[in-house]
Design a protein around this motif. Sequence first.
Motif, PDB file in Angstrom:
ATOM      1  N   LEU A   1     -30.524 -27.940  -2.909  1.00 47.06           N
ATOM      2  CA  LEU A   1     -29.799 -27.207  -3.942  1.00 47.06           C
ATOM      3  C   LEU A   1     -29.532 -28.174  -5.083  1.00 47.06           C
ATOM      4  CD1 LEU A   1     -27.911 -24.799  -4.935  1.00 47.06           C
ATOM      5  CD2 LEU A   1     -26.077 -26.007  -3.722  1.00 47.06           C
ATOM      6  N   VAL A   2     -29.927 -27.796  -6.308  1.00 45.42           N
ATOM      7  CA  VAL A   2     -29.579 -28.559  -7.499  1.00 45.42           C
ATOM      8  C   VAL A   2     -28.596 -27.687  -8.281  1.00 45.42           C
ATOM      9  CG1 VAL A   2     -30.410 -29.681  -9.600  1.00 45.42           C
ATOM     10  CG2 VAL A   2     -31.833 -29.698  -7.528  1.00 45.42           C
ATOM     11  N   PHE A   3     -27.416 -28.251  -8.591  1.00 44.88           N
ATOM     12  CA  PHE A   3     -26.289 -27.456  -9.071  1.00 44.88           C
ATOM     13  C   PHE A   3     -25.445 -28.265 -10.050  1.00 44.88           C
ATOM     14  CE2 PHE A   3     -21.749 -26.562  -8.435  1.00 44.88           C
ATOM     15  CZ  PHE A   3     -21.688 -25.200  -8.645  1.00 44.88           C
ATOM     16  N   TYR A   4     -25.071 -27.653 -11.178  1.00 47.34           N
ATOM     17  CA  TYR A   4     -24.234 -28.318 -12.176  1.00 47.34           C
ATOM     18  C   TYR A   4     -23.623 -27.261 -13.079  1.00 47.34           C
ATOM     19  CZ  TYR A   4     -28.886 -27.871 -14.263  1.00 47.34           C
ATOM     20  OH  TYR A   4     -30.111 -27.393 -14.662  1.00 47.34           O
ATOM     21  N   SER A   5     -22.729 -27.713 -13.968  1.00 41.20           N
ATOM     22  CA  SER A   5     -22.091 -26.781 -14.895  1.00 41.20           C
ATOM     23  C   SER A   5     -22.833 -26.751 -16.226  1.00 41.20           C
ATOM     24  CB  SER A   5     -20.633 -27.177 -15.137  1.00 41.20           C
ATOM     25  OG  SER A   5     -20.563 -28.339 -15.942  1.00 41.20           O
ATOM     26  N   ALA A   6     -22.619 -25.683 -16.978  1.00 40.58           N
ATOM     27  CA  ALA A   6     -23.212 -25.559 -18.312  1.00 40.58           C
ATOM     28  C   ALA A   6     -22.732 -26.696 -19.213  1.00 40.58           C
ATOM     29  CB  ALA A   6     -22.860 -24.206 -18.920  1.00 40.58           C
ATOM     30  N   GLU A   7     -21.505 -27.128 -19.026  1.00 40.88           N
ATOM     31  CA  GLU A   7     -20.974 -28.219 -19.838  1.00 40.88           C
ATOM     32  C   GLU A   7     -21.674 -29.538 -19.495  1.00 40.88           C
ATOM     33  OE1 GLU A   7     -18.966 -25.851 -18.382  1.00 40.88           O
ATOM     34  OE2 GLU A   7     -18.657 -24.866 -20.317  1.00 40.88           O
ATOM     35  N   GLN A   8     -21.900 -29.791 -18.216  1.00 42.73           N
ATOM     36  CA  GLN A   8     -22.576 -31.024 -17.801  1.00 42.73           C
ATOM     37  C   GLN A   8     -24.006 -31.090 -18.331  1.00 42.73           C
ATOM     38  OE1 GLN A   8     -21.858 -30.264 -13.609  1.00 42.73           O
ATOM     39  NE2 GLN A   8     -20.738 -32.203 -13.442  1.00 42.73           N
ATOM     40  N   VAL A   9     -24.692 -29.958 -18.324  1.00 44.89           N
ATOM     41  CA  VAL A   9     -26.116 -29.977 -18.663  1.00 44.89           C
ATOM     42  C   VAL A   9     -26.363 -30.286 -20.139  1.00 44.89           C
ATOM     43  CG1 VAL A   9     -26.621 -27.544 -19.221  1.00 44.89           C
ATOM     44  CG2 VAL A   9     -28.297 -28.912 -17.977  1.00 44.89           C
ATOM     45  N   ILE A  10     -25.388 -30.094 -20.978  1.00 44.72           N
ATOM     46  CA  ILE A  10     -25.570 -30.433 -22.396  1.00 44.72           C
ATOM     47  C   ILE A  10     -25.911 -31.913 -22.531  1.00 44.72           C
ATOM     48  CG2 ILE A  10     -24.410 -30.629 -24.629  1.00 44.72           C
ATOM     49  CD1 ILE A  10     -22.791 -28.068 -23.760  1.00 44.72           C
ATOM     50  N   GLU A  11     -25.102 -32.767 -21.924  1.00 44.54           N
ATOM     51  CA  GLU A  11     -25.361 -34.209 -21.986  1.00 44.54           C
ATOM     52  C   GLU A  11     -26.580 -34.590 -21.150  1.00 44.54           C
ATOM     53  OE1 GLU A  11     -23.300 -38.498 -20.917  1.00 44.54           O
ATOM     54  OE2 GLU A  11     -22.038 -36.725 -20.980  1.00 44.54           O
ATOM     55  N   LEU A  12     -26.713 -33.985 -19.977  1.00 42.52           N
ATOM     56  CA  LEU A  12     -27.839 -34.317 -19.097  1.00 42.52           C
ATOM     57  C   LEU A  12     -29.174 -34.015 -19.770  1.00 42.52           C
ATOM     58  CD1 LEU A  12     -26.412 -32.944 -15.731  1.00 42.52           C
ATOM     59  CD2 LEU A  12     -26.499 -35.338 -16.493  1.00 42.52           C
ATOM     60  N   ASP A  13     -29.270 -32.864 -20.421  1.00 48.58           N
ATOM     61  CA  ASP A  13     -30.526 -32.512 -21.097  1.00 48.58           C
ATOM     62  C   ASP A  13     -30.745 -33.334 -22.358  1.00 48.58           C
ATOM     63  OD1 ASP A  13     -31.272 -30.793 -19.115  1.00 48.58           O
ATOM     64  OD2 ASP A  13     -31.014 -28.964 -20.278  1.00 48.58           O
ATOM     65  N   ALA A  14     -29.674 -33.681 -23.060  1.00 48.01           N
ATOM     66  CA  ALA A  14     -29.822 -34.562 -24.230  1.00 48.01           C
ATOM     67  C   ALA A  14     -30.389 -35.912 -23.793  1.00 48.01           C
ATOM     68  CB  ALA A  14     -28.481 -34.735 -24.942  1.00 48.01           C
ATOM     69  N   ASN A  15     -29.900 -36.428 -22.672  1.00 47.82           N
ATOM     70  CA  ASN A  15     -30.424 -37.687 -22.137  1.00 47.82           C
ATOM     71  C   ASN A  15     -31.898 -37.552 -21.765  1.00 47.82           C
ATOM     72  OD1 ASN A  15     -27.878 -38.847 -22.321  1.00 47.82           O
ATOM     73  ND2 ASN A  15     -27.380 -38.468 -20.178  1.00 47.82           N
ATOM     74  N   LEU A  16     -32.251 -36.444 -21.115  1.00 48.04           N
ATOM     75  CA  LEU A  16     -33.637 -36.232 -20.689  1.00 48.04           C
ATOM     76  C   LEU A  16     -34.554 -36.054 -21.898  1.00 48.04           C
ATOM     77  CD1 LEU A  16     -35.607 -35.965 -18.347  1.00 48.04           C
ATOM     78  CD2 LEU A  16     -34.995 -33.533 -18.198  1.00 48.04           C
ATOM     79  N   GLU A  17     -34.095 -35.315 -22.899  1.00 41.51           N
ATOM     80  CA  GLU A  17     -34.896 -35.140 -24.117  1.00 41.51           C
ATOM     81  C   GLU A  17     -35.155 -36.486 -24.799  1.00 41.51           C
ATOM     82  OE1 GLU A  17     -33.473 -30.613 -25.302  1.00 41.51           O
ATOM     83  OE2 GLU A  17     -32.526 -32.323 -26.295  1.00 41.51           O
ATOM     84  N   LYS A  18     -34.139 -37.317 -24.878  1.00 48.11           N
ATOM     85  CA  LYS A  18     -34.299 -38.642 -25.494  1.00 48.11           C
ATOM     86  C   LYS A  18     -35.289 -39.481 -24.693  1.00 48.11           C
ATOM     87  CE  LYS A  18     -31.687 -42.699 -26.948  1.00 48.11           C
ATOM     88  NZ  LYS A  18     -30.380 -43.349 -26.952  1.00 48.11           N
ATOM     89  N   TYR A  19     -35.133 -39.491 -23.383  1.00 49.75           N
ATOM     90  CA  TYR A  19     -36.017 -40.256 -22.503  1.00 49.75           C
ATOM     91  C   TYR A  19     -37.472 -39.795 -22.661  1.00 49.75           C
ATOM     92  CZ  TYR A  19     -38.193 -41.794 -18.133  1.00 49.75           C
ATOM     93  OH  TYR A  19     -39.042 -42.336 -17.201  1.00 49.75           O
ATOM     94  N   LEU A  20     -37.700 -38.479 -22.603  1.00 51.45           N
ATOM     95  CA  LEU A  20     -39.065 -37.947 -22.704  1.00 51.45           C
ATOM     96  C   LEU A  20     -39.643 -38.129 -24.102  1.00 51.45           C
ATOM     97  CD1 LEU A  20     -38.688 -34.694 -20.579  1.00 51.45           C
ATOM     98  CD2 LEU A  20     -39.923 -36.789 -19.946  1.00 51.45           C
ATOM     99  N   SER A  21     -38.822 -37.989 -25.125  1.00 46.87           N
ATOM    100  CA  SER A  21     -39.284 -38.186 -26.500  1.00 46.87           C
ATOM    101  C   SER A  21     -39.743 -39.629 -26.704  1.00 46.87           C
ATOM    102  CB  SER A  21     -38.183 -37.833 -27.496  1.00 46.87           C
ATOM    103  OG  SER A  21     -37.873 -36.459 -27.426  1.00 46.87           O
TER     104      SER A  21
END
Length: 190
Positions: free
Chosen positions: A73-93
């Motif tokens: 199970l992968v589980f998180y809040s909408a608030e957490q994912v804002i920063e998590l996805d920003a980090n992932l976007e930066k890493y992948l970019s």
Amino acid sequence: MNITIRKARKEDAQAAIPLIMEAIGDISMHITGETKEAEITIEFQNLFTRTDNRHSYLYTYIAEVEGKVSGVLVFYSAEQVIELDANLEKYLSNKKGTPVKIDPETLPDEWYIDTVVVDPTYRGKGIGTELLNYAEQLVKSFGGGKLALNVETEKSAAISLYNRLSFETLCPWTIIDEPFYHMVKTVPAN
């Protein structure tokens, strides 16, 4: 059958990643920036052991039967994912040398089930339901709220399971240009 659910550890990557990759399909290419299965697996294991993205072990729970990983199970809040996805976007970019955008998968104020998957050996034994119930218990312990997930429109068996567990289809959704249903369940506080 005794099913236990626990927080994931970094060392769970080898067992958990193939299951997650099976569950999310082509999305795994998008979030790793890789196209070949071996490279996707290596990069996904890297992301799993990090702490700064949605597929980190920190947001993952492991179902075990007799000490063997039987589900994830992968589980998180909408608030957490804002920063998590920003980090992932930066890493992948940085990795690709061009801007990368991660499709949003949740609405504000939701608790989100990113992935729920059961090892094929253990399917049909209620482990998926146990993982979904575990996510619901987490939401209750956090004060209640909306529990959400996305499901591919053609996965009728999964949709039936979610309906039986009182999830309702809120709206259509698109992830990497593929059609999904966004399903939500309101969970009261403990």
